[in-house]
Design a protein around this motif. Structure first.
Motif, PDB file in Angstrom:
ATOM      1  N   LEU A 163       0.811  -1.223   0.000  1.00 40.27           N
ATOM      2  CA  LEU A 163       0.000   0.000   0.000  1.00 40.27           C
ATOM      3  C   LEU A 163       0.838   1.264   0.000  1.00 40.27           C
ATOM      4  O   LEU A 163       0.425   2.297  -0.523  1.00 40.27           O
ATOM      5  N   ASP A 164       2.016   1.207   0.631  1.00 36.57           N
ATOM      6  CA  ASP A 164       2.818   2.412   0.835  1.00 36.57           C
ATOM      7  C   ASP A 164       1.970   3.439   1.579  1.00 36.57           C
ATOM      8  O   ASP A 164       1.429   3.122   2.643  1.00 36.57           O
ATOM      9  N   ASP A 165       1.751   4.627   1.041  1.00 39.23           N
ATOM     10  CA  ASP A 165       0.977   5.649   1.753  1.00 39.23           C
ATOM     11  C   ASP A 165      -0.435   5.803   1.180  1.00 39.23           C
ATOM     12  O   ASP A 165      -1.082   6.829   1.381  1.00 39.23           O
ATOM     13  N   PHE A 166      -0.935   4.769   0.499  1.00 29.81           N
ATOM     14  CA  PHE A 166      -2.214   4.909  -0.196  1.00 29.81           C
ATOM     15  C   PHE A 166      -3.358   5.225   0.760  1.00 29.81           C
ATOM     16  O   PHE A 166      -4.296   5.933   0.398  1.00 29.81           O
ATOM     17  N   PHE A 167      -3.318   4.692   1.987  1.00 25.51           N
ATOM     18  CA  PHE A 167      -4.369   4.957   2.965  1.00 25.51           C
ATOM     19  C   PHE A 167      -3.911   5.959   4.028  1.00 25.51           C
ATOM     20  O   PHE A 167      -4.359   5.915   5.171  1.00 25.51           O
ATOM     21  N   ALA A 168      -3.050   6.853   3.630  1.00 22.92           N
ATOM     22  CA  ALA A 168      -2.507   7.827   4.586  1.00 22.92           C
ATOM     23  C   ALA A 168      -3.597   8.702   5.201  1.00 22.92           C
ATOM     24  O   ALA A 168      -3.475   9.165   6.340  1.00 22.92           O
ATOM     25  N   GLU A 169      -4.683   8.929   4.471  1.00 26.18           N
ATOM     26  CA  GLU A 169      -5.752   9.794   4.981  1.00 26.18           C
ATOM     27  C   GLU A 169      -6.825   9.017   5.732  1.00 26.18           C
ATOM     28  O   GLU A 169      -7.806   9.602   6.193  1.00 26.18           O
ATOM     29  N   GLY A 170      -6.659   7.713   5.882  1.00 27.24           N
ATOM     30  CA  GLY A 170      -7.617   6.927   6.642  1.00 27.24           C
ATOM     31  C   GLY A 170      -7.874   5.580   6.009  1.00 27.24           C
ATOM     32  O   GLY A 170      -7.796   5.420   4.792  1.00 27.24           O
ATOM     33  N   PHE A 171      -8.184   4.596   6.852  1.00 30.39           N
ATOM     34  CA  PHE A 171      -8.373   3.227   6.398  1.00 30.39           C
ATOM     35  C   PHE A 171      -9.823   2.961   6.021  1.00 30.39           C
ATOM     36  O   PHE A 171     -10.749   3.521   6.604  1.00 30.39           O
ATOM     37  N   PRO A 172     -10.039   2.052   5.076  1.00 31.89           N
ATOM     38  CA  PRO A 172     -11.391   1.612   4.759  1.00 31.89           C
ATOM     39  C   PRO A 172     -11.858   0.555   5.765  1.00 31.89           C
ATOM     40  O   PRO A 172     -11.088   0.081   6.606  1.00 31.89           O
ATOM     41  N   ALA A 173     -13.119   0.174   5.671  1.00 34.07           N
ATOM     42  CA  ALA A 173     -13.596  -1.008   6.383  1.00 34.07           C
ATOM     43  C   ALA A 173     -13.000  -2.241   5.716  1.00 34.07           C
ATOM     44  O   ALA A 173     -12.664  -2.216   4.532  1.00 34.07           O
ATOM     45  N   ALA A 174     -12.867  -3.336   6.476  1.00 33.40           N
ATOM     46  CA  ALA A 174     -12.208  -4.513   5.912  1.00 33.40           C
ATOM     47  C   ALA A 174     -12.573  -5.787   6.656  1.00 33.40           C
ATOM     48  O   ALA A 174     -13.006  -5.750   7.815  1.00 33.40           O
ATOM     49  N   THR A 175     -12.358  -6.892   5.971  1.00 32.79           N
ATOM     50  CA  THR A 175     -12.484  -8.241   6.528  1.00 32.79           C
ATOM     51  C   THR A 175     -11.252  -9.032   6.116  1.00 32.79           C
ATOM     52  O   THR A 175     -10.779  -8.897   4.985  1.00 32.79           O
ATOM     53  N   ALA A 176     -10.734  -9.859   7.021  1.00 31.11           N
ATOM     54  CA  ALA A 176      -9.674 -10.819   6.697  1.00 31.11           C
ATOM     55  C   ALA A 176     -10.054 -12.150   7.331  1.00 31.11           C
ATOM     56  O   ALA A 176     -10.146 -12.254   8.556  1.00 31.11           O
ATOM     57  N   ILE A 177     -10.306 -13.153   6.493  1.00 31.59           N
ATOM     58  CA  ILE A 177     -10.791 -14.449   6.959  1.00 31.59           C
ATOM     59  C   ILE A 177      -9.965 -15.556   6.289  1.00 31.59           C
ATOM     60  O   ILE A 177      -9.571 -15.439   5.127  1.00 31.59           O
ATOM     61  N   GLY A 178      -9.754 -16.626   7.013  1.00 30.78           N
ATOM     62  CA  GLY A 178      -9.024 -17.752   6.472  1.00 30.78           C
ATOM     63  C   GLY A 178      -9.917 -18.724   5.739  1.00 30.78           C
ATOM     64  O   GLY A 178     -10.998 -19.072   6.223  1.00 30.78           O
ATOM     65  N   HIS A 179      -9.466 -19.171   4.557  1.00 30.40           N
ATOM     66  CA  HIS A 179     -10.230 -20.154   3.795  1.00 30.40           C
ATOM     67  C   HIS A 179      -9.510 -21.503   3.821  1.00 30.40           C
ATOM     68  O   HIS A 179      -8.346 -21.607   4.214  1.00 30.40           O
ATOM     69  N   HIS A 180     -10.226 -22.560   3.394  1.00 27.63           N
ATOM     70  CA  HIS A 180      -9.719 -23.923   3.474  1.00 27.63           C
ATOM     71  C   HIS A 180      -9.525 -24.558   2.107  1.00 27.63           C
ATOM     72  O   HIS A 180      -9.500 -25.774   1.987  1.00 27.63           O
ATOM     73  N   HIS A 181      -9.386 -23.745   1.077  1.00 30.12           N
ATOM     74  CA  HIS A 181      -9.214 -24.265  -0.276  1.00 30.12           C
ATOM     75  C   HIS A 181      -7.728 -24.270  -0.626  1.00 30.12           C
ATOM     76  O   HIS A 181      -6.897 -24.600   0.202  1.00 30.12           O
ATOM     77  N   ASP A 182      -7.391 -23.879  -1.813  1.00 28.19           N
ATOM     78  CA  ASP A 182      -6.005 -23.877  -2.292  1.00 28.19           C
ATOM     79  C   ASP A 182      -5.114 -23.159  -1.275  1.00 28.19           C
ATOM     80  O   ASP A 182      -5.285 -21.967  -1.004  1.00 28.19           O
ATOM     81  N   LYS A 183      -4.157 -23.882  -0.714  1.00 25.66           N
ATOM     82  CA  LYS A 183      -3.337 -23.323   0.357  1.00 25.66           C
ATOM     83  C   LYS A 183      -2.397 -22.227  -0.117  1.00 25.66           C
ATOM     84  O   LYS A 183      -1.731 -21.593   0.704  1.00 25.66           O
ATOM     85  N   HIS A 184      -2.337 -21.997  -1.418  1.00 26.15           N
ATOM     86  CA  HIS A 184      -1.451 -20.961  -1.953  1.00 26.15           C
ATOM     87  C   HIS A 184      -2.212 -19.715  -2.411  1.00 26.15           C
ATOM     88  O   HIS A 184      -1.599 -18.780  -2.917  1.00 26.15           O
ATOM     89  N   LEU A 185      -3.544 -19.692  -2.241  1.00 26.65           N
ATOM     90  CA  LEU A 185      -4.360 -18.651  -2.855  1.00 26.65           C
ATOM     91  C   LEU A 185      -4.673 -17.508  -1.902  1.00 26.65           C
ATOM     92  O   LEU A 185      -5.220 -17.713  -0.809  1.00 26.65           O
ATOM     93  N   LEU A 186      -4.351 -16.286  -2.332  1.00 25.87           N
ATOM     94  CA  LEU A 186      -4.780 -15.056  -1.661  1.00 25.87           C
ATOM     95  C   LEU A 186      -5.789 -14.353  -2.563  1.00 25.87           C
ATOM     96  O   LEU A 186      -5.516 -14.115  -3.744  1.00 25.87           O
ATOM     97  N   GLN A 187      -6.944 -14.016  -2.007  1.00 21.79           N
ATOM     98  CA  GLN A 187      -7.974 -13.285  -2.737  1.00 21.79           C
ATOM     99  C   GLN A 187      -8.227 -11.945  -2.057  1.00 21.79           C
ATOM    100  O   GLN A 187      -8.389 -11.881  -0.834  1.00 21.79           O
ATOM    101  N   VAL A 188      -8.278 -10.893  -2.854  1.00 25.49           N
ATOM    102  CA  VAL A 188      -8.568  -9.556  -2.348  1.00 25.49           C
ATOM    103  C   VAL A 188      -9.538  -8.881  -3.311  1.00 25.49           C
ATOM    104  O   VAL A 188      -9.323  -8.913  -4.526  1.00 25.49           O
ATOM    105  N   TYR A 189     -10.606  -8.297  -2.784  1.00 25.01           N
ATOM    106  CA  TYR A 189     -11.467  -7.477  -3.636  1.00 25.01           C
ATOM    107  C   TYR A 189     -11.976  -6.285  -2.848  1.00 25.01           C
ATOM    108  O   TYR A 189     -11.936  -6.269  -1.612  1.00 25.01           O
TER     109      TYR A 189
END
Length: 331
Positions: A163-189
């Protein structure tokens, strides 16, 4: 019971927030509807239109069988495409963007998070809808590793670097949850718009970016919720049984769920939103242990009658937390 507020009004001149609904429908039919910004399927059995950038298969299994799709719609014509590894769609001042990264191509979890967020940051710099309001992160084996080597903490480190300083003016709402599928997969939207929202914090909880060192080298960067620009909806971050910065009720899923619901009500009050949730307030409940799913569902049916809740099999970012809820509250 939902209490209505006379003070909360849609702000004139600002675009209405996307409508978020769950529906038992064919994804292709939903994609063909006017104003469809994104369609989400859940789990290995989700079948959609992989050639359409608006279709996204989330690597979480639903305890509902069959699982509904999640649909985002706006009052505008939609355009969509790909920008390098980022898929996107936009319309009416709103933007959906998503990326998937294979950790094997990025040197591990930290590298994958850095790569994903650097790509999203670069893409957002090309857009007019660059006010990021809400982000979802789905991470394989989120609790593996010890101390600073835990995968969630590595994710936070890589995310901050990308991100570097992309959220310097404030953070968005967010979720981070663990999945049980492909152990190498990161999904972000994410969901972004042309106008800024209003970040909302919970007075019962320490702001995530102020967590002490015990939670990692890099504090999680997110707001507890985001009031949409038109003030017609509240995007609620992943919320669990945390009071101050400490997890509570270890080992007791029912007590954790009740504490989580208390946190949600406090969050609504902080946002000056009507108390309670209704049939137009879609939520997701992430449950760590499949054996707890029935009990969680029973409590939610009693506490939130009529509220659409999608029950998901997912790991919360702290090992001791057994359940987490996120979602939307529309005015």
């Amino acid at each position: 019971m939902v209490q209505r507020s006379e003070n909360l009004q849609v702000q004139p001149g600002l675009p209405r927030s996307p409508r978020v609904t769950y529906r038992m429908a064919d994804p292709g039919t939903a994609l063909d509807e006017p104003g469809t910004l994104a369609v989400f399927g859940f789990g290995a059995g989700a079948r959609g239109h992989d050639g359409d950038p608006r279709w996204f298969r989330v690597a979480l299994e639903s305890f509902d069988a069959p699982a509904p799709i999640e649909l985002w719609q706006v009052d505008a014509e939609i355009s969509y495409g790909h920008h390098d590894a980022v898929r996107w769609s936009s319309g009416g001042g709103w933007l959906f963007a998503a990326i998937e990264v294979d950790e094997r191509d990025a040197g591990g979890m930290e590298g994958a998070a850095r790569q994903a967020y650097a790509a999203l940051r670069q893409f957002m710099s090309t857009r007019s809808e660059r006010c990021v309001l809400r982000i979802w992160n789905y991470i394989a084996n989120i609790n593996d590793g010890e101390d600073d080597a835990e995968r969630y903490k590595q994710f936070c480190d890589g995310r901050a670097a990308g991100l570097d300083d992309f959220f310097a003016e404030g953070f968005p709402a967010a979720t981070a949850i663990g999945h049980h599928h492909d152990k190498h997969l990161l999904q972000v939207y994410l969901l972004a718009g042309i106008d800024t929202g209003t970040a909302v914090e919970n007075p019962r909880q320490t702001s995530a970016w102020r967590y002490p060192r015990q939670y990692g080298r890099t504090s999680p960067g997110f707001a507890r919720a985001m009031l949409m620009p038109a003030q017609d909806a509240l995007a609620i971050s992943g919320t669990a049984a945390v009071v101050g910065h400490a997890s509570t009720h270890e080992g007791d899923v029912e007590a954790q769920l009740n504490e989580t619901l208390t946190n949600l009500e406090a969050l609504l009050a902080s946002a000056d939103m009507p108390a309670g949730f209704d049939t137009h307030s879609p939520l997701k409940a992430y449950v760590r242990h499949a054996t707890d799913a029935t009990r969680v569902w029973e409590i939610l049916q009693r506490r939130l009658p009529g509220v659409p809740v999608l029950l998901m099999h997912g790991d919360v970012c702290r090992r001791e937390l057994l359940v987490e809820i996120d979602g939307w509250r529309f005015s």
